[in-house]
Design an enzyme around this catalytic site. Structure first.
Site, mmCIF file in Angstrom:
data_model
loop_
_atom_site.group_PDB
_atom_site.id
_atom_site.type_symbol
_atom_site.label_atom_id
_atom_site.label_comp_id
_atom_site.label_asym_id
_atom_site.label_seq_id
_atom_site.Cartn_x
_atom_site.Cartn_y
_atom_site.Cartn_z
ATOM 1 N N GLU A 80 44.352 39.342 35.598
ATOM 2 C CA GLU A 80 44.801 37.958 35.766
ATOM 3 C C GLU A 80 43.914 36.958 35.036
ATOM 4 O O GLU A 80 43.833 35.792 35.408
ATOM 5 C CB GLU A 80 44.889 37.584 37.253
ATOM 6 N N GLY A 81 43.208 37.390 33.996
ATOM 7 C CA GLY A 81 42.379 36.476 33.232
ATOM 8 C C GLY A 81 41.069 36.109 33.888
ATOM 9 O O GLY A 81 40.298 35.307 33.347
#
Length: 370
Positions: free
Chosen positions: A324-325
């Site tokens: 998710e970054g």
């Protein structure tokens, strides 16, 4: 939208970062009142930022942005993840959009923007609104162990969408992209692509993903093995590979990485998904990896193999596995510190909006209530 793309053009369009700017930055480090090499790896990071920015003066990072490419993957139907294939990606996208996801909270803390792009989430078109889903290619993807993820036309469309997003961000003034992904089953897809590109078998690239047990790992490994058989015949054609055993998010990220390099927009890779796309992009343009930095190792064996092939060294090791970054975002303070230390003009954040002071009761009012 044009349904063709000239991959060969990236060889000439992607230039190397500015060596003169890097040398000037290295000289600048020597001029500062500090021990030689006293800032450690921050000095190398600052010199890299100088080279990708170009010009005579280093600019402090002022407009970083997290980009999350979201899609569902048909292979998740085999139960390869602890996250549910039905609705798992939808919930994660909503959490990023409503600000409750860790990446959203930390983006606010570090002063980074956040953008989610729905490429192929298995949800209604109206689920997330126009701005998030306006680039959607399809709903979900094929099960890559037995069928193609995308048609050839869809793969090209997604690739060009990634290019368009890179142009949008460069035109908006984004000065650093923290690249992430959202999608159940994506680590299996990434393992297939990396295994095919690195010439390894399924067991060498099959990781634990969301924290699966041994039995699920064996199922995942078998699915990766079958998918590798489908990937190897199309290794010489990057778009055909993305269509056969990739997905709309993988094709879009690959196009984004290449066009970002064309536009001189630096990118921090987050995990195994962005690394798989980076490997494909490297096949298209050998200079492109000079515009990227790797955030971290996640324990996925495929990720270590990809970074070794890309000759990228992770910036930190916080043992983050959720994707998710988040790993890329946690590298941002290091890059901000490097640019701030080297920049001749300090970064001044925009003033916060004034707030009305809270009205506290007086002592007399408090006594009157007793």
């Amino acid at each position: 939208m044009d349904t063709t793309v000239d991959l060969d053009s990236f060889t000439s369009l992607v230039e190397r970062p500015d060596d003169a700017a890097r040398r000037a930055a290295e000289d600048r480090w020597l001029e500062l009142d500090k021990p030689r090499g006293g800032l450690g790896q921050l000095e190398e990071l600052g010199s890299w930022l100088a080279s990708v920015q170009g010009g005579n003066r280093v600019r402090a990072l002022s407009a970083p942005k997290v980009l999350l490419f979201a899609a569902d993957h048909g292979i998740a139907a085999l139960g390869l993840s602890k996250l549910p294939a039905d609705g798992g990606t939808v919930r994660r996208v909503h959490a990023a959009l409503d600000g409750s996801a860790p990446v959203a909270k930390l983006a606010r803390r570090f002063g980074a923007g956040l953008r989610v792009i729905d490429l192929a989430v298995d949800a209604d078109n109206e689920e997330f609104g126009f701005e998030v889903s306006r680039y959607r290619v399809r709903r979900g993807s094929g099960r890559i162990d037995v069928e193609d993820a995308l048609t050839a036309e869809e793969a090209t469309q997604a690739f060009r969408i990634g290019m368009a997003i890179a142009d949008e961000e460069a035109d908006l003034g984004t000065d650093l992209v923290l690249l992430g992904d959202l999608g159940v089953g994506s680590t299996a897809v990434a393992a297939v692509l990396i295994g095919a590109l690195c010439g390894t078998d399924a067991a060498a690239v099959c990781g634990r993903g969301s924290g699966i047990d041994d039995k699920t790992w064996m199922v995942k490994c078998a699915a990766i093995r079958d998918s590798l058989r489908r990937a190897r015949p199309v290794l010489g054609d990057q778009l055909a590979l993305l269509a056969a055993t990739g997905g709309a998010d993988f094709a879009a990220i690959t196009g984004f990485l290449l066009q970002a390099a064309v536009r001189r927009l630096p990118v921090v890779l987050d995990g195994v998904v962005s690394a798989a796309c980076a490997l494909i992009a490297q096949r298209i343009s050998f200079r492109a990896p000079e515009w990227w930095r790797a955030a971290l190792l996640t324990g996925e064996p495929a990720l270590a193999k990809a970074y070794d092939r890309l000759t990228l060294t992770p910036l930190h090791d916080q043992q983050i596995t959720m994707g998710e970054g988040l790993g890329a975002l946690l590298a941002l303070p290091l890059l901000q510190a490097a640019s701030d230390a080297l920049a001749e003009e300090p970064f001044v954040p925009a003033p916060a909006a004034p707030r009305e002071p809270a009205k506290l009761p007086t002592a007399a009012e408090l006594l009157g209530r007793l």
